[in-house]
Design an enzyme around this catalytic site. Sequence first.
Site, PDB file in Angstrom:
ATOM      1  N   HIS A  37      -0.302   9.765   4.804  1.00 35.16           N
ATOM      2  CA  HIS A  37      -0.028   8.350   5.039  1.00 35.16           C
ATOM      3  C   HIS A  37       1.015   7.860   4.039  1.00 35.16           C
ATOM      4  O   HIS A  37       0.816   7.965   2.833  1.00 35.16           O
ATOM      5  CB  HIS A  37      -1.322   7.533   4.909  1.00 35.16           C
ATOM      6  CG  HIS A  37      -2.337   7.877   5.970  1.00 35.16           C
ATOM      7  ND1 HIS A  37      -3.541   7.240   6.094  1.00 35.16           N
ATOM      8  CD2 HIS A  37      -2.304   8.784   6.978  1.00 35.16           C
ATOM      9  CE1 HIS A  37      -4.207   7.744   7.124  1.00 35.16           C
ATOM     10  NE2 HIS A  37      -3.467   8.693   7.665  1.00 35.16           N
ATOM     11  N   GLN A  63      -5.427  10.515  11.516  1.00 34.69           N
ATOM     12  CA  GLN A  63      -5.070  11.112  12.803  1.00 34.69           C
ATOM     13  C   GLN A  63      -4.957  10.015  13.879  1.00 34.69           C
ATOM     14  O   GLN A  63      -4.655   8.882  13.549  1.00 34.69           O
ATOM     15  CB  GLN A  63      -6.062  12.215  13.221  1.00 34.69           C
ATOM     16  CG  GLN A  63      -6.002  13.477  12.366  1.00 34.69           C
ATOM     17  CD  GLN A  63      -6.751  13.376  11.056  1.00 34.69           C
ATOM     18  OE1 GLN A  63      -7.911  13.041  11.014  1.00 34.69           O
ATOM     19  NE2 GLN A  63      -6.072  13.659   9.961  1.00 34.69           N
TER      20      GLN A  63
END
Length: 431
Positions: free
Chosen positions: A41, A225
Site C-alpha cells: 500500500h 487485496q
Amino acid sequence: MSVTAIIGTQWGDEGKGKITDYYAQRADIVVRFQGGNNAGHTIVVDGTEFKFHLLPSCVVRPEKMAVIGNGVVIDPEVLLGEMEDLNKRGLGALNLSISDRAHLILPHNRLLDGAEENLKSSENKIGTTKKGIGPTYADKINRYGLRAGDLLKPDLLKEKLEFLVPLKNRMLQALEAPGQVDLTETLERCQDYARRLGPYIKDTSVLLHEARTKEGKKILLEGAQGTMLDIDHGTYPFVTSSNTCGGGMCSGSGLGPKHIDEILGVVKAYTTRVGEGPMLTELDDEVGEHMSNIGHEFGTTTGRPRRCGWLDMVVVRHAVRLNSLTGLVITKIDVLNGLDELKVCVGYNLGDEISKYFPYDLDLLGRSSPDYVILPGWGTISEEEMQGWASKGWDALPENMRNYINFIQNDAGVPVKIISYGPGRDQTIFL
Ligand code: GDP
Ligand code: IMO
Ligand code: MG
C-alpha cells in the site's frame, strides 16, 4: 460514523493505501484485518512516498492507533523491518497493537509457497507473491498454525515448533524445495520476535470493542487485496487465501457485523491485475500501454508489471453486492486523461446471452467477450489545470469526466464519495 471499511473492488492495487491515509484524518484507529505482506500500500505525503506491507497506512500520523487484526498473517521479519524503517524516517513512536490471535508466517511457509508454485504446470500457476501467505492460512485452517500470542508462552512455543518444523521439513522434501529449516534456529528466531514484538501483542477485539463503546473512538478498517482475489468470491483458484471482502471485515478484526456503519469500495478508473488468472477487459495494445505507463502499473510488493484494461462494471457490481458497499471511491481518474474514448464493460457476452454476473465457470468466462459501452474521453489535461480541483470540487471537473463518474455510480447503484486524481493526499476530492 464510528466504523468505516475501505475495500478493494477489483484485483487489488486500487489505491486503498492512499485512501486509507486520506480517510484516517477522520479516524482514531486504523485496522488491517486480512492478508499479509502480499499487500503493498503506497501513500505519498508532501511528495515523500511510503510503502506499507503489514503496518496500517496511518502510521505516518503518529496520533492514530494502528491495529494488526487477528485475520492478518504476519511475517515478523517483514513487520520488524517496516518498524525499523519508520524509525529511521523519524516516525518510530508507534502506537501499534497486534492481535494475539494473528497467525505468523515463518521461513518454512515462504519456502513452501515457492515450492508449490514451482511444481504446478504453467497454466495452473497462480503467480503468488511467494511470501508464504497460502501455506500460513492453510496451517491456520489445519489448526496447527503458530499465533502471535504463542510467542509469549515459551513452553507452548517450543512444543508447537517441535511438531511444526519436522512436519514442514517433510513437506518441503516431498515438494522438492531447495532448502530445509532448522528447529533450533526457528525457535531462537521466535524468541527474538517475542522480545521485540511482545509489548504490542494483545486482545485487539476487546481493545476495539472498548475503544468503540466506552471511548467513542472512530475506527477505519483497511482492506488488502481486492474482491476478485477473495478465496470464496474471486476468480478461484487464481485468488489469495483470505476473505478479502464481506464477512472477512468482521472475522478478521473481531468487530461484530452490525458495527460496521460505512463500507467504501475503491474502484480504479480502469482495471489492473498482477499474477495469473482471467481478466476479460485486458488490453494488449497502445491503450493498455498508456494505462501501464501513465499509471506506473508495477506491483508494489513484487515489482511485476500489472496487466491493464478497461473498467469492468460486472466486477464492480459483484463487489457492491458482496460488500454491501455504501459508497464508491474512484481512483486514478487522471490516468485516463488524453484518451479519445473510454470503454466500460457492462456485461459478458456468452454468445447466446449477455450475463450481468461474474460466473463461477472460468472456462465459460474464457469463451466470453466484454459487452462494452463507449463513452467520450475528456482530452489532455495539464497538471496546472488539475491543481485547484481538490478545493473547487465536482464542478471543476471536465464534463466528460463527470459523465464517466456518473455512469459508474448509476451502473453500480452506489454513490461516489471520493475522487482521487493523483497519488498525493491533496489530489483528492471529497464529495
Ligand atoms: P493499494 O494496494 O490498493 O494500496 O494500491 P498500491 O499502492 O499498490 O497501488 C496504487 C498506486 O497508484 C500507488 O503507486 C499510488 O501512489 C498510486 N495512486 C493512488 N491513487 C492515485 C491516483 O488517483 N492517481 C495516480 N496517478 N496514482 C494514484
Ligand atoms: P494489495 O493489498 C494485487 C495476488 C498475487 C497473486 C494472488 C495470490 O496491494 O492490493 P498470494 O501471495 O496472496 O498467495 O498471491 O494474489 N495478490 C495481489 N495482487 N494486490 C495485492 O495486494 C495482492 N496480494 C496478492 O499477485 O495473483
Ligand atoms: Mg498494492
